[in-house]
Write a protein that holds these residues in place. Structure first.
Motif, PDB file in Angstrom:
ATOM      1  N   ALA A  41     -40.632  47.561  50.265  1.00 39.77           N
ATOM      2  CA  ALA A  41     -40.679  46.972  48.924  1.00 39.77           C
ATOM      3  C   ALA A  41     -39.687  45.819  48.815  1.00 39.77           C
ATOM      4  O   ALA A  41     -39.992  44.782  48.217  1.00 39.77           O
ATOM      5  CB  ALA A  41     -40.380  48.037  47.871  1.00 39.77           C
ATOM      6  N   ALA A  42     -38.506  45.984  49.403  1.00 42.04           N
ATOM      7  CA  ALA A  42     -37.493  44.925  49.355  1.00 42.04           C
ATOM      8  C   ALA A  42     -37.926  43.685  50.143  1.00 42.04           C
ATOM      9  O   ALA A  42     -37.587  42.559  49.779  1.00 42.04           O
ATOM     10  CB  ALA A  42     -36.162  45.449  49.894  1.00 42.04           C
ATOM     11  N   LEU A  43     -38.679  43.885  51.210  1.00 44.43           N
ATOM     12  CA  LEU A  43     -39.079  42.781  52.091  1.00 44.43           C
ATOM     13  C   LEU A  43     -40.479  42.243  51.788  1.00 44.43           C
ATOM     14  O   LEU A  43     -40.898  41.243  52.384  1.00 44.43           O
ATOM     15  CB  LEU A  43     -39.025  43.243  53.549  1.00 44.43           C
ATOM     16  N   ALA A  44     -41.189  42.865  50.870  1.00 47.11           N
ATOM     17  CA  ALA A  44     -42.602  42.557  50.633  1.00 47.11           C
ATOM     18  C   ALA A  44     -42.878  41.097  50.278  1.00 47.11           C
ATOM     19  O   ALA A  44     -43.934  40.576  50.591  1.00 47.11           O
ATOM     20  CB  ALA A  44     -43.158  43.467  49.542  1.00 47.11           C
ATOM     21  N   GLY A  45     -41.953  40.409  49.648  1.00 49.14           N
ATOM     22  CA  GLY A  45     -42.190  39.029  49.235  1.00 49.14           C
ATOM     23  C   GLY A  45     -41.980  37.991  50.316  1.00 49.14           C
ATOM     24  O   GLY A  45     -42.221  36.805  50.095  1.00 49.14           O
ATOM     25  N   LEU A  46     -41.553  38.411  51.495  1.00 49.22           N
ATOM     26  CA  LEU A  46     -41.269  37.459  52.571  1.00 49.22           C
ATOM     27  C   LEU A  46     -42.554  36.943  53.219  1.00 49.22           C
ATOM     28  O   LEU A  46     -43.473  37.713  53.496  1.00 49.22           O
ATOM     29  CB  LEU A  46     -40.405  38.122  53.651  1.00 49.22           C
ATOM     30  N   ALA A  47     -42.568  35.663  53.471  1.00 51.47           N
ATOM     31  CA  ALA A  47     -43.681  35.084  54.239  1.00 51.47           C
ATOM     32  C   ALA A  47     -43.421  35.358  55.716  1.00 51.47           C
ATOM     33  O   ALA A  47     -42.279  35.503  56.137  1.00 51.47           O
ATOM     34  CB  ALA A  47     -43.754  33.584  53.983  1.00 51.47           C
ATOM     35  N   HIS A  48     -44.472  35.438  56.488  1.00 50.37           N
ATOM     36  CA  HIS A  48     -44.370  35.640  57.939  1.00 50.37           C
ATOM     37  C   HIS A  48     -43.634  36.932  58.284  1.00 50.37           C
ATOM     38  O   HIS A  48     -42.742  36.951  59.128  1.00 50.37           O
ATOM     39  CB  HIS A  48     -43.698  34.447  58.620  1.00 50.37           C
ATOM     40  N   LEU A  49     -44.014  38.026  57.621  1.00 51.82           N
ATOM     41  CA  LEU A  49     -43.416  39.333  57.870  1.00 51.82           C
ATOM     42  C   LEU A  49     -44.261  40.098  58.879  1.00 51.82           C
ATOM     43  O   LEU A  49     -45.482  40.176  58.746  1.00 51.82           O
ATOM     44  CB  LEU A  49     -43.318  40.135  56.570  1.00 51.82           C
ATOM     45  N   GLU A  50     -43.595  40.655  59.892  1.00 54.64           N
ATOM     46  CA  GLU A  50     -44.229  41.557  60.848  1.00 54.64           C
ATOM     47  C   GLU A  50     -43.547  42.908  60.749  1.00 54.64           C
ATOM     48  O   GLU A  50     -42.332  42.978  60.599  1.00 54.64           O
ATOM     49  CB  GLU A  50     -44.099  41.036  62.285  1.00 54.64           C
ATOM     50  N   VAL A  51     -44.331  43.962  60.843  1.00 60.72           N
ATOM     51  CA  VAL A  51     -43.812  45.322  60.812  1.00 60.72           C
ATOM     52  C   VAL A  51     -44.013  45.924  62.192  1.00 60.72           C
ATOM     53  O   VAL A  51     -45.124  45.929  62.717  1.00 60.72           O
ATOM     54  CB  VAL A  51     -44.555  46.165  59.752  1.00 60.72           C
ATOM     55  N   TRP A  52     -42.927  46.398  62.787  1.00 58.29           N
ATOM     56  CA  TRP A  52     -42.951  47.069  64.090  1.00 58.29           C
ATOM     57  C   TRP A  52     -42.508  48.504  63.816  1.00 58.29           C
ATOM     58  O   TRP A  52     -41.374  48.738  63.416  1.00 58.29           O
ATOM     59  CB  TRP A  52     -41.969  46.418  65.057  1.00 58.29           C
ATOM     60  N   CYS A  53     -43.390  49.469  64.036  1.00 62.59           N
ATOM     61  CA  CYS A  53     -43.105  50.831  63.596  1.00 62.59           C
ATOM     62  C   CYS A  53     -43.546  51.860  64.630  1.00 62.59           C
ATOM     63  O   CYS A  53     -44.634  51.751  65.190  1.00 62.59           O
ATOM     64  CB  CYS A  53     -43.854  51.069  62.282  1.00 62.59           C
ATOM     65  N   VAL A  54     -42.696  52.855  64.836  1.00 63.09           N
ATOM     66  CA  VAL A  54     -43.074  53.992  65.671  1.00 63.09           C
ATOM     67  C   VAL A  54     -43.692  55.032  64.758  1.00 63.09           C
ATOM     68  O   VAL A  54     -43.036  55.564  63.865  1.00 63.09           O
ATOM     69  CB  VAL A  54     -41.855  54.598  66.403  1.00 63.09           C
ATOM     70  N   PHE A  77     -46.613  51.810  67.211  1.00 61.65           N
ATOM     71  CA  PHE A  77     -46.349  52.306  68.557  1.00 61.65           C
ATOM     72  C   PHE A  77     -46.286  53.823  68.549  1.00 61.65           C
ATOM     73  O   PHE A  77     -45.821  54.433  67.591  1.00 61.65           O
ATOM     74  CB  PHE A  77     -45.026  51.734  69.085  1.00 61.65           C
ATOM     75  N   ASP A  78     -46.736  54.418  69.668  1.00 61.08           N
ATOM     76  CA  ASP A  78     -46.699  55.879  69.813  1.00 61.08           C
ATOM     77  C   ASP A  78     -45.280  56.416  69.987  1.00 61.08           C
ATOM     78  O   ASP A  78     -44.981  57.514  69.568  1.00 61.08           O
ATOM     79  CB  ASP A  78     -47.522  56.332  71.016  1.00 61.08           C
ATOM     80  N   ASP A  79     -44.426  55.643  70.638  1.00 63.23           N
ATOM     81  CA  ASP A  79     -43.055  56.117  70.844  1.00 63.23           C
ATOM     82  C   ASP A  79     -42.074  54.939  70.867  1.00 63.23           C
ATOM     83  O   ASP A  79     -42.450  53.789  70.986  1.00 63.23           O
ATOM     84  CB  ASP A  79     -42.926  56.981  72.094  1.00 63.23           C
ATOM     85  N   GLU A  80     -40.820  55.297  70.723  1.00 57.45           N
ATOM     86  CA  GLU A  80     -39.757  54.300  70.599  1.00 57.45           C
ATOM     87  C   GLU A  80     -39.611  53.439  71.850  1.00 57.45           C
ATOM     88  O   GLU A  80     -39.346  52.241  71.754  1.00 57.45           O
ATOM     89  CB  GLU A  80     -38.448  55.021  70.286  1.00 57.45           C
TER      90      GLU A  80
END
Length: 138
Positions: A41-54, A77-80
């Motif tokens: 929510a804090a980062l939602a307004g950023l342009a060119h946002l990528e989410v990298w998540c395990v 990703f399946d694992d860290e």
């Protein structure tokens, strides 16, 4: 800076966007759902946002699983270890202006800082917040 030290232990504060960045990567592993939602929510307004998540469940759900941030690119990703491997290769090719926001356990945050250091990303371009387990590797 989003961290400090109290009695020798790092303290972390909520992630805040750096509006001077040109690309933004939110990287998370083992964070609580609530902390992840707050950070997004804090980062939602950023342009060119990528989410990298395990998240092994989201990794198999495909691109449709990113409905909360339709303009963000998501990498699940399946694992860290898979995330860290891919992230290191991407970081080392990244252009100036990249900002990294890491949310997770102390060992995960430490790994992100080490990767950024190896790839010559300035410490002030990496913002971190703790979530998940409180244990630290010794």
């Amino acid at each position: 800076m989003t961290y400090g030290y109290h009695q020798g232990r790092p303290e972390h504060y909520p992630l805040e966007p750096d509006l001077h960045g040109t690309r933004h990567w939110f990287v998370t592993s083992e964070a609580t759902g609530e902390d992840r939602a707050d950070a997004l929510a804090a980062l939602a307004g950023l342009a060119h946002l990528e989410v990298w998540c395990v998240d092994k469940y989201m990794a198999h759900a495909g691109a449709g699983a990113t409905h909360a941030l339709p303009s963000a690119v998501a990498r699940w990703f399946d694992d860290e270890s898979d995330l860290l491997w891919a992230l290191e290769h991407a970081m080392c090719r990244a252009a100036i202006g990249l900002r990294i926001y890491a949310l997770g356990t102390q060992p995960f945050i430490r790994s992100i800082r080490q990767l950024a250091d190896r790839c010559a990303i300035a410490p002030e371009a990496v913002r971190v917040a703790h979530s998940g387990g409180a244990l630290s590797r010794v």
